[in-house]
Enzyme design. Sequence first.
Site, PDB file in Angstrom:
ATOM      1  N   ALA A 197       0.389  -1.191   0.016  1.00 60.10           N
ATOM      2  CA  ALA A 197       0.261   0.423   0.400  1.00 60.10           C
ATOM      3  C   ALA A 197       1.125   0.785   0.018  1.00 60.10           C
ATOM      4  O   ALA A 197       2.268   0.873   0.542  1.00 60.10           O
ATOM      5  CB  ALA A 197      -0.736   0.313   0.956  1.00 60.10           C
ATOM      6  N   GLY A 239       0.903  -4.743   0.476  1.00 63.09           N
ATOM      7  CA  GLY A 239      -0.733  -5.256   0.247  1.00 63.09           C
ATOM      8  C   GLY A 239      -0.126  -5.385  -0.827  1.00 63.09           C
ATOM      9  O   GLY A 239      -0.992  -6.488  -1.326  1.00 63.09           O
ATOM     10  N   GLU A 285      -0.540  -9.323  -0.270  1.00 63.53           N
ATOM     11  CA  GLU A 285      -1.873  -9.758  -0.465  1.00 63.53           C
ATOM     12  C   GLU A 285      -2.792  -9.690  -1.082  1.00 63.53           C
ATOM     13  O   GLU A 285      -3.868 -10.760  -1.666  1.00 63.53           O
ATOM     14  CB  GLU A 285      -2.704  -8.779   0.565  1.00 63.53           C
ATOM     15  CG  GLU A 285      -1.787  -8.752   2.539  1.00 63.53           C
ATOM     16  CD  GLU A 285      -2.753  -7.805   2.839  1.00 63.53           C
ATOM     17  OE1 GLU A 285      -2.278  -6.355   2.649  1.00 63.53           O
ATOM     18  OE2 GLU A 285      -2.884  -7.967   4.455  1.00 63.53           O
ATOM     19  N   GLU A 339       4.524  -4.821   7.092  1.00 67.96           N
ATOM     20  CA  GLU A 339       3.703  -3.746   7.569  1.00 67.96           C
ATOM     21  C   GLU A 339       4.543  -3.479   9.184  1.00 67.96           C
ATOM     22  O   GLU A 339       4.733  -2.703   9.419  1.00 67.96           O
ATOM     23  CB  GLU A 339       2.772  -4.599   7.624  1.00 67.96           C
ATOM     24  CG  GLU A 339       1.899  -4.371   5.960  1.00 67.96           C
ATOM     25  CD  GLU A 339       1.957  -5.306   5.351  1.00 67.96           C
ATOM     26  OE1 GLU A 339       3.210  -6.382   5.871  1.00 67.96           O
ATOM     27  OE2 GLU A 339       1.014  -5.986   5.129  1.00 67.96           O
TER      28      GLU A 339
HETATM   29  C1  HXC Z   1       5.255   4.431  -1.311  1.00 69.98           C
HETATM   30  C2  HXC Z   1       6.903   3.100  -2.094  1.00 69.98           C
HETATM   31  C3  HXC Z   1       6.316   1.823  -1.318  1.00 69.98           C
HETATM   32  C4  HXC Z   1       5.578   1.910  -0.859  1.00 69.98           C
HETATM   33  C5  HXC Z   1       8.698   1.963  -2.217  1.00 69.98           C
HETATM   34  N1  HXC Z   1       7.937   3.375  -2.770  1.00 69.98           N
HETATM   35  N2  HXC Z   1       7.276   1.125  -1.664  1.00 69.98           N
HETATM   36  N3  HXC Z   1       6.142   4.250  -1.720  1.00 69.98           N
HETATM   37  N4  HXC Z   1       4.791   3.249  -0.752  1.00 69.98           N
HETATM   38  N5  HXC Z   1       5.263   1.142  -0.260  1.00 69.98           N
HETATM   39  C6  HXC Z   1       9.032   4.520  -3.203  1.00 69.98           C
HETATM   40  C7  HXC Z   1       9.842   4.332  -2.276  1.00 69.98           C
HETATM   41  O1  HXC Z   1       9.741   5.492  -1.942  1.00 69.98           O
HETATM   42  C8  HXC Z   1      11.152   5.346  -3.757  1.00 69.98           C
HETATM   43  O2  HXC Z   1      10.122   6.601  -4.407  1.00 69.98           O
HETATM   44  C9  HXC Z   1      10.714   4.363  -4.841  1.00 69.98           C
HETATM   45  O3  HXC Z   1       9.660   3.956  -4.409  1.00 69.98           O
HETATM   46  C10 HXC Z   1      12.178   3.115  -5.026  1.00 69.98           C
HETATM   47  O4  HXC Z   1      11.743   2.590  -3.381  1.00 69.98           O
HETATM   48  P1  HXC Z   1      13.245   2.410  -2.709  1.00 69.98           P
HETATM   49  O5  HXC Z   1      12.977   2.121  -1.437  1.00 69.98           O
HETATM   50  O6  HXC Z   1      14.087   3.192  -3.273  1.00 69.98           O
HETATM   51  O7  HXC Z   1      14.289   1.346  -4.045  1.00 69.98           O
HETATM   52  P2  HXC Z   1      14.732  -0.019  -2.914  1.00 69.98           P
HETATM   53  O8  HXC Z   1      16.178   0.636  -2.170  1.00 69.98           O
HETATM   54  O9  HXC Z   1      15.339  -1.061  -4.103  1.00 69.98           O
HETATM   55  O10 HXC Z   1      13.971  -0.635  -2.011  1.00 69.98           O
HETATM   56  C11 HXC Z   1      12.866  -1.003  -2.615  1.00 69.98           C
HETATM   57  C12 HXC Z   1      11.941  -2.066  -1.103  1.00 69.98           C
HETATM   58  C13 HXC Z   1      11.189  -0.840  -0.293  1.00 69.98           C
HETATM   59  C14 HXC Z   1      12.558  -3.247  -0.612  1.00 69.98           C
HETATM   60  C15 HXC Z   1      11.063  -2.343  -2.001  1.00 69.98           C
HETATM   61  O11 HXC Z   1      11.449   0.783  -1.373  1.00 69.98           O
HETATM   62  C16 HXC Z   1      10.549  -0.399   0.708  1.00 69.98           C
HETATM   63  O12 HXC Z   1      11.038  -1.485   1.416  1.00 69.98           O
HETATM   64  N6  HXC Z   1       8.818  -0.077   0.160  1.00 69.98           N
HETATM   65  C17 HXC Z   1       8.345  -0.459   1.228  1.00 69.98           C
HETATM   66  C18 HXC Z   1       7.422  -1.840   1.892  1.00 69.98           C
HETATM   67  C19 HXC Z   1       6.666  -1.779   2.430  1.00 69.98           C
HETATM   68  O13 HXC Z   1       7.041  -1.450   3.621  1.00 69.98           O
HETATM   69  N7  HXC Z   1       5.786  -2.605   2.128  1.00 69.98           N
HETATM   70  C20 HXC Z   1       4.203  -2.307   3.092  1.00 69.98           C
HETATM   71  C21 HXC Z   1       3.595  -1.543   3.035  1.00 69.98           C
HETATM   72  S1  HXC Z   1       2.164  -1.417   4.496  1.00 69.98           S
HETATM   73  P3  HXC Z   1      11.298   7.920  -4.310  1.00 69.98           P
HETATM   74  O14 HXC Z   1      10.282   8.874  -4.330  1.00 69.98           O
HETATM   75  O15 HXC Z   1      11.989   8.066  -3.307  1.00 69.98           O
HETATM   76  O16 HXC Z   1      12.341   6.995  -5.394  1.00 69.98           O
HETATM   77  C22 HXC Z   1       1.170  -2.171   3.384  1.00 69.98           C
HETATM   78  C23 HXC Z   1      -0.307  -2.259   4.028  1.00 69.98           C
HETATM   79  C24 HXC Z   1      -1.233  -2.881   3.304  1.00 69.98           C
HETATM   80  O17 HXC Z   1       1.024  -2.664   2.205  1.00 69.98           O
HETATM   81  C25 HXC Z   1      -2.767  -2.573   4.024  1.00 69.98           C
HETATM   82  C26 HXC Z   1      -3.974  -2.897   2.954  1.00 69.98           C
HETATM   83  C27 HXC Z   1      -3.805  -3.103   1.456  1.00 69.98           C
END
Ligand code: HXC
Length: 266
Positions: A74, A117, A120, A140
Site C-alpha cells: 500500500a 498489500g 495480499e 507492515e
Molecule cells: C510508497 C513506495 C513504497 C510504498 C517503495 N516506494 N515502496 N512508496 N509506498 N509501499 C517508493 C520509494 O519511496 C521510492 O520513492 C521508490 O518507490 C523506490 O523505492 P526504493 O526504496 O528507493 O527502492 P529500493 O531501495 O530498491 O527498496 C525497495 C523496497 C523498499 C525494499 C521494496 O522500497 C521498501 O521497503 N518499500 C516499502 C515496503 C513496505 O513496507 N510495504 C508495506 C506497505 S504497508 P522515491 O520517491 O524515493 O524514489 C502495506 C499495508 C497493506 O502494504 C494494508 C492493506 C492494503
Amino acid sequence: MTATGDGQGRSYQYLLVEADGPVGIVRLNRPKVLNALCRALIEELADALGAFDRDPAIRCMVLTGNERAFAAGADIAEMAGKGLAEVTGDDLLGAWQRLWRIRKPVVAAVQGYCLGGGFELAMGCDLIVAGESAQFGQPEIKIGVIPGAGGTQRLTRVAGKYKAMEAVLTGRMIPAREAEAWGLVTKVVPDEQCLPEALRLARTIAGMPPLAVQMAKAAVLQAYETPLGAGLEFERRLFYSLFATEDQKEGMQAFLEKRSPQWKGR
Ligand code: HXC
C-alpha cells in the site's frame, strides 16, 4: 504484449489494460514507486477487473506488474499522516472488498517485490506464477502496522501458523523458491517466462466451459470459508447445478464421440 491505458472503453491513470482474445490483461503501472497501491489504483483495479468479469468475451484474467515489482505494498506516503478516524471513516481499504468478488479466475504474474498489500493482492488471485526474482513478504510490522487486506488470514491458511507468524512478525522477504516450498505459488519459472507462462495458463483456463470454471473457482474458495462438511455440501450442489447446462451435455457427449467440445457458456 501491446499495452494501453485505455482498456474496456475507459482510460486508467495507474493501469495498462488490454484484452488478448479471451484473456483480460491488467498491468499495474506506477513504476516510479514500485507500483505502490494508492487508493485510486485499487479503485481503478476493481473497475478494470470488474469490467472484464462482466464481459462475456473474457474468460480469464492476468494481473501483473513489471520486472522490478509486482507491487511494494500500500502507498505509505498516502497513509502516513492519517489517523484512526480518517482510515475508519473513509474506509481506507473499502475498495479492496470489490476485488474479492471477481468471479472469473485471475492469474497473478509476479516478478520482483511483492510486499505488504502487493502480497495480499497476489494471494487474492487464484493462481500465482512467480519469476525467480520474486520476493514475497508482509513487512507492515516494520512500519508500525499489520497486514490489512487479508495477509494474516490467507497466508496462515496456505502456509500454516508457524510460517505465517515468522513472515508477519519479522517482515522478512521470502524468495520465490522458498515461497514455492511454502505452497504460496502455483509455480516458479525463469523471469522471462513469467508473463508468458501466466498467459499460457490463462488461455488454457479460457478454453474450458465458462460456467464450470466459475463454479470451480467458487467451490475452491469455499474451502477457505466453511468447515469441511459445509464445503463438501456446497461443492456437491454446484456440481449438480452444472447438469442444467448445455456445456455439461456437450462436454460429456464430445468425450464419448472422441471429438473436441464446443462450449456455449450456457
Ligand atoms: C510508497 C513506495 C513504497 C510504498 C517503495 N516506494 N515502496 N512508496 N509506498 N509501499 C517508493 C520509494 O519511496 C521510492 O520513492 C521508490 O518507490 C523506490 O523505492 P526504493 O526504496 O528507493 O527502492 P529500493 O531501495 O530498491 O527498496 C525497495 C523496497 C523498499 C525494499 C521494496 O522500497 C521498501 O521497503 N518499500 C516499502 C515496503 C513496505 O513496507 N510495504 C508495506 C506497505 S504497508 P522515491 O520517491 O524515493 O524514489 C502495506 C499495508 C497493506 O502494504 C494494508 C492493506 C492494503
